[in-house]
Motif scaffolding. Sequence first.
Motif, short mmCIF file in Angstrom:
data_model
loop_
_atom_site.label_atom_id
_atom_site.label_comp_id
_atom_site.label_asym_id
_atom_site.label_seq_id
_atom_site.Cartn_x
_atom_site.Cartn_y
_atom_site.Cartn_z
N ARG A 214 2.37 1.08 -1.45
CA ARG A 214 3.46 1.87 -2.02
C ARG A 214 3.43 3.31 -1.50
N LEU B 222 -14.54 -8.72 -10.36
CA LEU B 222 -14.15 -7.31 -10.48
C LEU B 222 -13.85 -6.72 -9.11
N THR C 43 -6.03 -3.84 -6.12
CA THR C 43 -5.39 -2.58 -6.50
C THR C 43 -5.46 -1.58 -5.35
N ARG C 44 -6.57 -1.58 -4.62
CA ARG C 44 -6.69 -0.66 -3.48
C ARG C 44 -5.59 -0.92 -2.46
N VAL D 282 -10.44 -7.67 -8.03
CA VAL D 282 -9.42 -6.88 -8.73
C VAL D 282 -9.30 -5.50 -8.10
N ARG D 283 -10.45 -4.86 -7.85
CA ARG D 283 -10.44 -3.53 -7.26
C ARG D 283 -9.79 -3.54 -5.88
N ARG E 243 3.80 9.85 -6.32
CA ARG E 243 2.81 9.59 -7.36
C ARG E 243 1.63 10.54 -7.30
N LEU E 244 1.39 11.13 -6.15
CA LEU E 244 0.20 11.97 -6.02
C LEU E 244 0.44 13.42 -6.41
N THR E 245 1.67 13.72 -6.88
CA THR E 245 1.90 15.08 -7.32
C THR E 245 1.17 15.32 -8.64
N ASP F 219 -2.27 0.09 -3.73
CA ASP F 219 -2.17 1.55 -3.66
C ASP F 219 -1.66 1.98 -2.30
#
Lengths: 462, 140
Positions: free
Chosen positions: B44, B30, B37-38, B33-34, B49-51, B41
């Motif tokens: 990109r 796990l 993804t971090r 995986v985290r 995306r943060l709007t 994140d």
Amino acid sequence: MNLGPGVDALARFLAGPEPAWWASALAACIVWLGPLLLIVLPIAALGQIIERKVAAAMQRRHGPNTAGLDGLVRFLVRCLCWFLPRATQERLTARLCRLPGMQLARRLGLGQLVADGIKMLGKEDLIPGNADGWVFRLAPYLAMCGALLPFAAIPFGQHLVALEVPVAALYVAAAGGLTVIALFMAGWGSGNKFSLLGGMRAVAQVVSYEIPVGLAIAGVVLWCGSMDLQRIVASQYNAHWASFLGWNFFQSPFLALLAVILFVAGLAECQRTPFDMAEAESELVSGFNTEYSGLRWGLFAMAEYAEMFLVGAIIATLFLGGYQSPFGEPAIIALPAWLAALIHALMLTLKASALLFVMVWLRWTLPRLRVDQVMRLCWITLVPLALLALFGVALTMLAAGSVAPGSAYGRIPALPELHLTPLAHALAWVLPVAIAALLIVLARRQHGRLHPDLARLSGAGR
Amino acid sequence: MGMEAASGLGAWGSVAAIAALAVLVVGGALAVVRLVTRILDRIRDPRERLTTYECGEQPVGSAWFRFNNRFTTIALTFLVCDIELALLWPILPRALDWLAAGEGARVFLEVSAFVGILAIALIWVAARGGFRWDREVSDG
């Protein structure tokens, strides 16, 4: 070591009369964490799957629930046995997939559960630039705390209770109140208009329905003369073989009414349909959890199912005999302590799960209430009804008038309880029901088949 | 310092070791995986995306706006009712004692008066339309 009667008894059972520290520590883990880890958390995690299964069955479709574990087995074989030739790997996979459990896993759709878990963890953890950072981050964990903390005081058996205090009922209500703060933090912290409106609605709704919940619990506290949940369970003990006759639900129609009120209000506390205005996807996207994704959203979902199970467990404890079996409880309490504890934990789980099933069933049956209808149902219907039922409980007790020592239940000594002769018990049921029936007949004579308000609500008057 | 103690602990120790291993394996997977993804994140471009999510439109104005004041009525009524409950709960467990002492009727009348006053307040709020969210609150 003195870690409470349950832990000490288990430690002595594991390691003799003078248990070593590790036996005490192990016993503490089992008694304090056992019900939470083995019953509550699995049900919270399985909640989504249970919900989908019921929904699919009710709508006569398969649903996304037929995934087995075959793919996972193949993946694991590839990863763990990479050094074997490919043909051997395939044969091993086929062999493993023919194991007896695998067919069941396919039937239950367990693969979906694994896939959902991996998907949730793999999703991007998005925190909107406009959000109030730590408020947004903290909210899901607080929601989880609000759903899990009350379980500490819920007895799963004679010894299986982590927190045995005289004010357990108050503790459960107070710890459950944490959810409100989490909802408000999520709604406010997201920095989103949908979330703010959803959060405000959620807070108004949960806070409002806390009053009927409090009045319903107060009725049981009044009847049993104790706020200790363990004693409330013990006071529902009946030495007859049909032991469900002792449950609070069957003692007085007012208590039965309070149980129904507690169920409806509990449904609203969990914000389940028909009371899910806070997440109304047709107007508020997803309400307070619009901006949440990945694991944080998952925590909110898990908290919802844990809370549903909690409502079921509270109703079972207060009105449906807690962890007692409906039949043959005197025989079960005479069994060895560990066996009795297993049966008792199973009984409470079954009762709470049955209530959880009813909640899921209602969600796929009833349409959603409008936000003003939700508020009216609480303040104009449930609160006065709960107050009346509370008065009814008090009047029944006054009319019965005498207090007698009850019977001892397992390790809990005999407590004073209200003494009702069989005739008084029958009257306590017949009189209120007759009066209610009379009132309904009179109201129908005056207003026709439906009360004008109800007719307007259901559109029958047009 | 006996062998029995050691073997007893050893039997449990093996169970503990297996459990710890399982936790390590699952937790490690796990964590990987985290971590991935971090990192993804970060790579990109986050600005779009943060709007705030407003159904694909550009968000207009602040999210922290004013909302209807009928929430205030609910909040105040809840506060009063909750304090009523907080004062009511501690005396309820003693009811059986009072009943046994023959003081049931007196205590019942006293508590009824206390709850009744608050019930009158509830009726007043309801009559003023405080719980009718489908209409405006009336002044009179």
